[in-house]
Design a protein around this motif. Structure first.
Motif, PDB file in Angstrom:
ATOM      1  N   ILE A  93      81.757  87.580 -14.291  1.00 40.85           N
ATOM      2  CA  ILE A  93      80.674  86.411 -13.898  1.00 40.85           C
ATOM      3  C   ILE A  93      80.640  86.387 -15.648  1.00 40.85           C
ATOM      4  O   ILE A  93      80.134  86.800 -16.430  1.00 40.85           O
ATOM      5  N   ALA A  94      80.415  84.554 -14.989  1.00 39.15           N
ATOM      6  CA  ALA A  94      79.714  84.122 -16.764  1.00 39.15           C
ATOM      7  C   ALA A  94      78.874  82.890 -16.973  1.00 39.15           C
ATOM      8  O   ALA A  94      78.690  82.452 -15.237  1.00 39.15           O
ATOM      9  N   LYS A 111      94.268  82.648 -16.404  1.00 44.19           N
ATOM     10  CA  LYS A 111      94.363  81.943 -14.875  1.00 44.19           C
ATOM     11  C   LYS A 111      95.274  82.892 -14.547  1.00 44.19           C
ATOM     12  O   LYS A 111      96.300  82.813 -14.708  1.00 44.19           O
ATOM     13  N   GLY A 112      95.309  83.061 -12.536  1.00 41.81           N
ATOM     14  CA  GLY A 112      95.817  84.598 -12.607  1.00 41.81           C
ATOM     15  C   GLY A 112      95.894  85.955 -12.998  1.00 41.81           C
ATOM     16  O   GLY A 112      96.385  86.434 -12.269  1.00 41.81           O
ATOM     17  N   ILE A 113      95.028  85.743 -14.149  1.00 40.37           N
ATOM     18  CA  ILE A 113      94.687  87.277 -14.587  1.00 40.37           C
ATOM     19  C   ILE A 113      93.399  88.561 -14.512  1.00 40.37           C
ATOM     20  O   ILE A 113      93.576  88.413 -14.139  1.00 40.37           O
ATOM     21  N   LEU A 114      92.689  87.259 -15.316  1.00 42.42           N
ATOM     22  CA  LEU A 114      91.073  87.710 -14.260  1.00 42.42           C
ATOM     23  C   LEU A 114      90.273  86.294 -13.560  1.00 42.42           C
ATOM     24  O   LEU A 114      90.966  85.728 -14.182  1.00 42.42           O
ATOM     25  N   VAL A 115      89.807  86.361 -13.301  1.00 44.36           N
ATOM     26  CA  VAL A 115      88.705  85.990 -11.825  1.00 44.36           C
ATOM     27  C   VAL A 115      87.928  85.582 -12.680  1.00 44.36           C
ATOM     28  O   VAL A 115      86.838  86.670 -13.009  1.00 44.36           O
ATOM     29  N   ALA A 116      87.154  84.483 -12.450  1.00 45.31           N
ATOM     30  CA  ALA A 116      85.749  84.090 -12.779  1.00 45.31           C
ATOM     31  C   ALA A 116      84.945  83.326 -12.022  1.00 45.31           C
ATOM     32  O   ALA A 116      86.009  82.648 -11.326  1.00 45.31           O
ATOM     33  N   ASP A 117      83.484  83.503 -12.321  1.00 48.39           N
ATOM     34  CA  ASP A 117      82.590  82.824 -11.031  1.00 48.39           C
ATOM     35  C   ASP A 117      81.502  82.166 -12.172  1.00 48.39           C
ATOM     36  O   ASP A 117      81.256  83.676 -12.959  1.00 48.39           O
ATOM     37  N   GLU A 128      73.244  88.621  -8.732  1.00 51.32           N
ATOM     38  CA  GLU A 128      73.404  90.177  -7.659  1.00 51.32           C
ATOM     39  C   GLU A 128      74.900  89.251  -6.919  1.00 51.32           C
ATOM     40  O   GLU A 128      75.379  89.853  -6.988  1.00 51.32           O
ATOM     41  N   LYS A 129      74.008  88.214  -5.722  1.00 49.71           N
ATOM     42  CA  LYS A 129      75.192  87.477  -4.906  1.00 49.71           C
ATOM     43  C   LYS A 129      76.682  87.675  -5.602  1.00 49.71           C
ATOM     44  O   LYS A 129      77.296  87.540  -5.167  1.00 49.71           O
ATOM     45  N   ALA A 130      76.962  87.184  -6.710  1.00 47.94           N
ATOM     46  CA  ALA A 130      78.327  87.002  -7.750  1.00 47.94           C
ATOM     47  C   ALA A 130      78.650  88.160  -7.241  1.00 47.94           C
ATOM     48  O   ALA A 130      80.477  88.409  -8.200  1.00 47.94           O
ATOM     49  N   ILE A 131      78.052  89.560  -7.329  1.00 45.32           N
ATOM     50  CA  ILE A 131      78.605  90.505  -8.382  1.00 45.32           C
ATOM     51  C   ILE A 131      80.149  90.870  -6.906  1.00 45.32           C
ATOM     52  O   ILE A 131      80.151  91.075  -5.670  1.00 45.32           O
ATOM     53  N   ALA A 160      73.090  95.356 -14.822  1.00 47.73           N
ATOM     54  CA  ALA A 160      74.768  95.745 -14.872  1.00 47.73           C
ATOM     55  C   ALA A 160      74.999  96.863 -14.586  1.00 47.73           C
ATOM     56  O   ALA A 160      75.526  97.778 -14.239  1.00 47.73           O
ATOM     57  N   LYS A 161      73.704  98.068 -15.428  1.00 52.44           N
ATOM     58  CA  LYS A 161      73.627  98.844 -14.930  1.00 52.44           C
ATOM     59  C   LYS A 161      74.443  99.672 -13.604  1.00 52.44           C
ATOM     60  O   LYS A 161      74.416 100.214 -13.416  1.00 52.44           O
ATOM     61  N   ARG A 162      73.313  99.415 -13.349  1.00 50.48           N
ATOM     62  CA  ARG A 162      72.952  99.877 -11.687  1.00 50.48           C
ATOM     63  C   ARG A 162      74.386  99.051 -10.677  1.00 50.48           C
ATOM     64  O   ARG A 162      74.563  99.942 -10.100  1.00 50.48           O
TER      65      ARG A 162
END
Length: 373
Positions: A93-94, A111-117, A128-131, A160-162
């Motif tokens: 998440i960025a 691209k194709g290795i990691l997924v980012a929102d 939180e919705k993006a997790i 994040a810790k949760r």
């Protein structure tokens, strides 16, 4: 030691053989082994470690209050080491207005290795919705580049810790002089040392600093040594040299930026000013809580067309129209034209790195440029 003392002393080592007060540049690529094959001086090969790089890592770790640091040849190389250390398929998440160079790095190289929102990190609900179950990293950039958005680091860390997610904070705009991400719970801090640490627009570099040495950090150190995207000894020497004046330079940058921002806010040719030091910034209170100063970066929207914005950038005299930031000289740039067709930046936005010239001169320069709009 206080910050100013750390900046001067933590990256320096008096030369034992000559007594030189300033640590010399060690250009050797390799180091002598002992009769038993060991390395009595602690260095093997300069890709793995070098005395000047060790000094740079030591001072930056101390400035941020971390356990260890890893220096790289650029800010993008530093960010890339974090992405490389993630397992394939990991979700990131960025920020929606993430620095364009790192966003492009994720979208093209990974691209194709990691997924980012990419989400608005000023909105905890949106994060939180993006997790996802595969989310391994939240990448924080505050203030952001170029919209100067502010992220509540403490709130993001608690979320994040949760979920057992790591938080990396790009602290380039604020520097440890004004913002302390580890004190707010971040796991890793990243900087482009090209900017305020070097401070004179003449040396390229990046750094990662960790709050604790763990398995993930060991992966980053292995990537640093094996990939070899490390700064040269001379680059490390120059950056350490720049750091010695960092605390005092940052105070000057911030004081000038506040004055310039207030001037721009009152000018009739300016539509909007993005600077967290302004009380009408939507997250000014968050910035005031987690920052001790608001930095030297700002952006503003020129009323009118993209050509009107470019014309302002073309008319200034003391500002140099150029990419980058953090040097003693003031820079101005039409960001959208640099970022390309996929830019999320408004086309009438100008990003300004406020330097250490006299603030009255800078304001007069912007006035004459804006008066022509």
């Amino acid at each position: 030691m206080k910050l100013e003392t750390i900046a001067i002393h933590a990256g320096n080592k008096v030369d034992s053989s000559t007594g030189a007060v300033i640590q010399p540049i060690t250009l050797s690529t390799t180091f002598e082994r002992a009769e038993d094959g060991g390395y009595p001086h602690g260095f093997i090969y300069t890709r793995a470690e070098n005395p000047n790089r060790s000094s740079l890592e030591r001072v930056l770790s101390a400035l941020e209050g971390g356990e260890a640091a890893a220096a790289f040849s650029s800010g993008n190389a530093a960010g890339s080491a974090v992405f490389q250390a993630l397992e394939p398929g990991s979700h990131i998440i960025a920020p929606s207005d993430m620095y364009h160079g790192l966003r492009t790095l994720i979208n093209v190289v990974y691209k194709g290795i990691l997924v980012a929102d990419y989400v608005d990190l000023s909105d905890i609900t949106a994060i939180e919705k993006a997790i996802r179950p595969s989310t391994k990293l939240i990448w924080v950039e505050t203030p952001s580049n170029p919209l100067l958005k502010v992220t509540d680091i403490d709130a993001v860390v608690r979320l994040a810790k949760r979920h057992g997610i790591m938080v990396c904070c790009d602290n380039t705009f604020a520097t440890p002089v004004f913002q302390r991400p580890f004190e707010l719970g971040a796991d890793i801090v990243m900087h482009s040392t090209t900017k305020y640490f070097g401070g004179h627009s003449d040396v390229l570099g990046g750094i990662l600093i960790t709050r604790r040495k763990d398995f993930f950090w060991e992966k980053i150190k292995n990537i640093q040594a094996l990939s070899g995207a490390v700064p040269a000894p001379f680059d490390c020497y120059m950056t350490v040299r720049g750091i010695k004046t960092l605390p005092y330079r940052m105070k000057g940058h911030a004081a000038n930026a506040q004055k310039v921002a207030e001037f721009l806010q009152a000018h009739p040719a300016v539509e909007k000013v993005y600077y967290p030091g302004l009380k009408d910034h939507p997250l000014h209170e968050v910035a005031a809580r987690q920052m001790s100063g608001f930095g030297g970066m700002l952006s503003f929207l020129v009323k009118g067309s993209p050509d009107d914005a470019r014309n302002v950038a073309n008319r200034v005299k003391f500002f140099t129209q150029a990419t980058s930031l953090g040097g003693v000289e003031s820079l101005i740039e039409h960001r959208a034209s640099v970022e390309g067709p996929d830019t999320k930046t408004p086309f009438n936005l100008l990003r300004v790195s406020v330097g250490l010239e006299n603030a009255e001169d800078l304001i007069a320069d912007l006035k004459q440029a804006l008066d022509g709009v």
